[in-house]
Design a protein around this motif. Structure first.
Motif, PDB file in Angstrom:
ATOM      1  N   THR A  61      24.469  35.633  22.600  1.00 53.40           N
ATOM      2  CA  THR A  61      23.616  34.498  22.963  1.00 53.40           C
ATOM      3  C   THR A  61      22.264  34.565  22.263  1.00 53.40           C
ATOM      4  O   THR A  61      21.762  33.562  21.749  1.00 53.40           O
ATOM      5  N   LEU A  62      21.677  35.752  22.227  1.00 50.93           N
ATOM      6  CA  LEU A  62      20.332  35.897  21.663  1.00 50.93           C
ATOM      7  C   LEU A  62      20.331  36.023  20.148  1.00 50.93           C
ATOM      8  O   LEU A  62      19.299  35.757  19.515  1.00 50.93           O
ATOM      9  N   GLY A  63      21.447  36.431  19.543  1.00 49.48           N
ATOM     10  CA  GLY A  63      21.467  36.647  18.102  1.00 49.48           C
ATOM     11  C   GLY A  63      22.595  35.953  17.390  1.00 49.48           C
ATOM     12  O   GLY A  63      23.133  36.492  16.425  1.00 49.48           O
ATOM     13  N   GLY A  64      22.963  34.776  17.853  1.00 47.27           N
ATOM     14  CA  GLY A  64      24.087  34.069  17.250  1.00 47.27           C
ATOM     15  C   GLY A  64      23.739  33.203  16.068  1.00 47.27           C
ATOM     16  O   GLY A  64      24.622  32.565  15.494  1.00 47.27           O
ATOM     17  N   THR A 140      13.605  36.420  19.564  1.00 42.59           N
ATOM     18  CA  THR A 140      14.475  37.417  20.188  1.00 42.59           C
ATOM     19  C   THR A 140      15.013  38.438  19.190  1.00 42.59           C
ATOM     20  O   THR A 140      15.909  39.204  19.527  1.00 42.59           O
ATOM     21  N   ASP A 141      14.471  38.489  17.961  1.00 44.48           N
ATOM     22  CA  ASP A 141      15.052  39.364  16.951  1.00 44.48           C
ATOM     23  C   ASP A 141      14.892  40.842  17.298  1.00 44.48           C
ATOM     24  O   ASP A 141      15.813  41.642  17.086  1.00 44.48           O
ATOM     25  N   ALA A 142      13.755  41.253  17.864  1.00 44.40           N
ATOM     26  CA  ALA A 142      13.560  42.668  18.217  1.00 44.40           C
ATOM     27  C   ALA A 142      14.528  43.091  19.315  1.00 44.40           C
ATOM     28  O   ALA A 142      15.107  44.186  19.271  1.00 44.40           O
ATOM     29  N   LEU A 143      14.738  42.235  20.296  1.00 41.98           N
ATOM     30  CA  LEU A 143      15.679  42.545  21.365  1.00 41.98           C
ATOM     31  C   LEU A 143      17.108  42.588  20.848  1.00 41.98           C
ATOM     32  O   LEU A 143      17.924  43.411  21.285  1.00 41.98           O
ATOM     33  N   VAL A 144      17.420  41.721  19.899  1.00 37.65           N
ATOM     34  CA  VAL A 144      18.767  41.714  19.316  1.00 37.65           C
ATOM     35  C   VAL A 144      19.033  43.014  18.559  1.00 37.65           C
ATOM     36  O   VAL A 144      20.127  43.589  18.653  1.00 37.65           O
ATOM     37  N   VAL A 145      18.054  43.518  17.824  1.00 38.99           N
ATOM     38  CA  VAL A 145      18.223  44.779  17.101  1.00 38.99           C
ATOM     39  C   VAL A 145      18.451  45.937  18.070  1.00 38.99           C
ATOM     40  O   VAL A 145      19.315  46.801  17.851  1.00 38.99           O
ATOM     41  N   ILE A 160      24.070  51.201  11.360  1.00 41.81           N
ATOM     42  CA  ILE A 160      23.903  50.333  10.192  1.00 41.81           C
ATOM     43  C   ILE A 160      22.988  51.020   9.185  1.00 41.81           C
ATOM     44  O   ILE A 160      21.964  51.607   9.561  1.00 41.81           O
ATOM     45  N   PRO A 161      23.343  51.001   7.905  1.00 40.18           N
ATOM     46  CA  PRO A 161      22.497  51.667   6.899  1.00 40.18           C
ATOM     47  C   PRO A 161      21.060  51.162   6.941  1.00 40.18           C
ATOM     48  O   PRO A 161      20.792  49.967   7.137  1.00 40.18           O
ATOM     49  N   ALA A 162      20.144  52.092   6.780  1.00 40.13           N
ATOM     50  CA  ALA A 162      18.724  51.738   6.885  1.00 40.13           C
ATOM     51  C   ALA A 162      18.292  50.795   5.777  1.00 40.13           C
ATOM     52  O   ALA A 162      17.411  49.953   5.969  1.00 40.13           O
ATOM     53  N   GLY A 163      18.889  50.905   4.590  1.00 42.67           N
ATOM     54  CA  GLY A 163      18.481  50.048   3.478  1.00 42.67           C
ATOM     55  C   GLY A 163      19.131  48.683   3.461  1.00 42.67           C
ATOM     56  O   GLY A 163      18.845  47.879   2.563  1.00 42.67           O
ATOM     57  N   LEU A 164      20.008  48.395   4.418  1.00 36.29           N
ATOM     58  CA  LEU A 164      20.694  47.105   4.451  1.00 36.29           C
ATOM     59  C   LEU A 164      19.770  46.031   5.033  1.00 36.29           C
ATOM     60  O   LEU A 164      19.258  46.179   6.147  1.00 36.29           O
ATOM     61  N   ALA A 165      19.570  44.973   4.288  1.00 38.64           N
ATOM     62  CA  ALA A 165      18.697  43.882   4.728  1.00 38.64           C
ATOM     63  C   ALA A 165      19.511  42.877   5.547  1.00 38.64           C
ATOM     64  O   ALA A 165      20.452  42.265   5.033  1.00 38.64           O
ATOM     65  N   ILE A 166      19.160  42.708   6.807  1.00 40.24           N
ATOM     66  CA  ILE A 166      19.817  41.754   7.691  1.00 40.24           C
ATOM     67  C   ILE A 166      18.800  40.687   8.074  1.00 40.24           C
ATOM     68  O   ILE A 166      17.689  41.018   8.507  1.00 40.24           O
ATOM     69  N   PRO A 167      19.117  39.414   7.906  1.00 41.69           N
ATOM     70  CA  PRO A 167      18.158  38.363   8.282  1.00 41.69           C
ATOM     71  C   PRO A 167      17.830  38.414   9.764  1.00 41.69           C
ATOM     72  O   PRO A 167      18.593  38.946  10.581  1.00 41.69           O
ATOM     73  N   ARG A 168      16.703  37.845  10.083  1.00 43.29           N
ATOM     74  CA  ARG A 168      16.322  37.762  11.501  1.00 43.29           C
ATOM     75  C   ARG A 168      17.325  36.886  12.249  1.00 43.29           C
ATOM     76  O   ARG A 168      17.802  35.874  11.735  1.00 43.29           O
ATOM     77  N   GLN A 169      17.631  37.301  13.459  1.00 44.90           N
ATOM     78  CA  GLN A 169      18.607  36.586  14.279  1.00 44.90           C
ATOM     79  C   GLN A 169      17.906  35.859  15.416  1.00 44.90           C
ATOM     80  O   GLN A 169      16.900  36.341  15.963  1.00 44.90           O
ATOM     81  N   GLY A 170      18.471  34.707  15.761  1.00 47.38           N
ATOM     82  CA  GLY A 170      17.926  33.911  16.845  1.00 47.38           C
ATOM     83  C   GLY A 170      19.015  33.437  17.781  1.00 47.38           C
ATOM     84  O   GLY A 170      20.195  33.740  17.586  1.00 47.38           O
ATOM     85  N   PRO A 171      18.670  32.678  18.797  1.00 50.89           N
ATOM     86  CA  PRO A 171      19.659  32.234  19.789  1.00 50.89           C
ATOM     87  C   PRO A 171      20.753  31.381  19.168  1.00 50.89           C
ATOM     88  O   PRO A 171      20.527  30.640  18.210  1.00 50.89           O
ATOM     89  N   ALA A 172      21.946  31.508  19.732  1.00 47.84           N
ATOM     90  CA  ALA A 172      23.072  30.707  19.262  1.00 47.84           C
ATOM     91  C   ALA A 172      22.851  29.243  19.616  1.00 47.84           C
ATOM     92  O   ALA A 172      22.362  28.906  20.690  1.00 47.84           O
TER      93      ALA A 172
END
Length: 226
Positions: A61-64, A140-145, A160-172
């Motif tokens: 819900t928070l990171g969809g 909600t990105d910090a809570l999703v992480v 998850i590898p530390a060097g992997l760049a994942i975009p910020r996630q938000g609510p679905a």
């Protein structure tokens, strides 16, 4: 071994009966302890599974979402209606209703995290709930992480590898269920057409039966068995 008596048959039987009784008592105690331990482990596994299921649902819900507006709008329906009246617009337009549904889903997810989350997750969820109650937009990105790292660790997955760049996630983003209504209408139309065809077939059969009866009545000398 000092209490064992093998000098007679009676002593031998008494000794064997005592040994069997002691062995039976020991086996019974062991089974009771094993059953207690298994029930405790099963209860702990059920609790862990329920906690994981709830936190995974909150994570979805928070990171969809990865794109679009990832900010949660705290505006309530009464405020949307007041703004619409002031601006002369529709009180419940698509954008306002969509943001309201996202906020409701986020609030429910935050409530679940406060109940079943870790200390760090509870602090983040409580801060987000406080900001929503105060009318401030939240991310909600910090809570999703935090949820993602905790769920992967509990499931014994590699981090998850530390060097992997994942975009910020938000609510679905909620999806309107328009296809279901159209499918229901199509089924109704098909059912109506099938009923009409059945009625026409029944009417034709009844008409044919009446015509045959009328022909027999007009020709009384005709043998019905021919």
């Amino acid at each position: 071994m000092r209490g064992l008596d093998f000098s007679s048959w009676q002593g031998l039987l008494t000794t064997l009966a005592g040994l069997a009784l002691i062995t039976l008592i020991g086996v019974g105690i062991r089974l009771l302890v094993m059953q207690t331990v298994q029930e405790r482990r099963a209860r702990e596994n059920r609790q862990i599974n329920e906690r994981l299921r709830t936190l995974i649902a909150a994570y979805k819900t928070l990171g969809g979402s990865f794109t679009g507006d990832l900010e949660v709008d705290p505006t309530h329906l009464r405020e949307l209606r007041q703004r619409a009246r002031e601006g002369g617009l529709d009180p419940v337009d698509d954008g306002g209703d969509r943001s309201r549904r996202i906020r409701d889903a986020v609030e429910a997810a935050l409530s679940d995290i406060i109940l079943l989350g870790t200390d760090d997750q509870v602090r983040l969820a409580a801060q987000a709930a406080t900001d929503l109650a105060a009318g401030r937009p939240i991310h909600t990105d910090a809570l999703v992480v935090s949820l993602r790292d905790f769920i992967r660790s509990v499931l014994d997955l590699e981090p998850i590898p530390a060097g992997l760049a994942i975009p910020r996630q938000g609510p679905a983003r909620p999806v309107a269920n328009k296809g279901k209504g159209e499918g229901g209408k199509a089924e109704d139309r098909q059912g109506g057409a099938g009923g009409g065809a059945g009625g026409m077939g029944a009417g034709m059969g009844a008409g044919a039966g009446l015509g045959m009866g009328a022909g027999l009545a007009m020709d009384p000398d005709r043998d019905p068995s021919r």
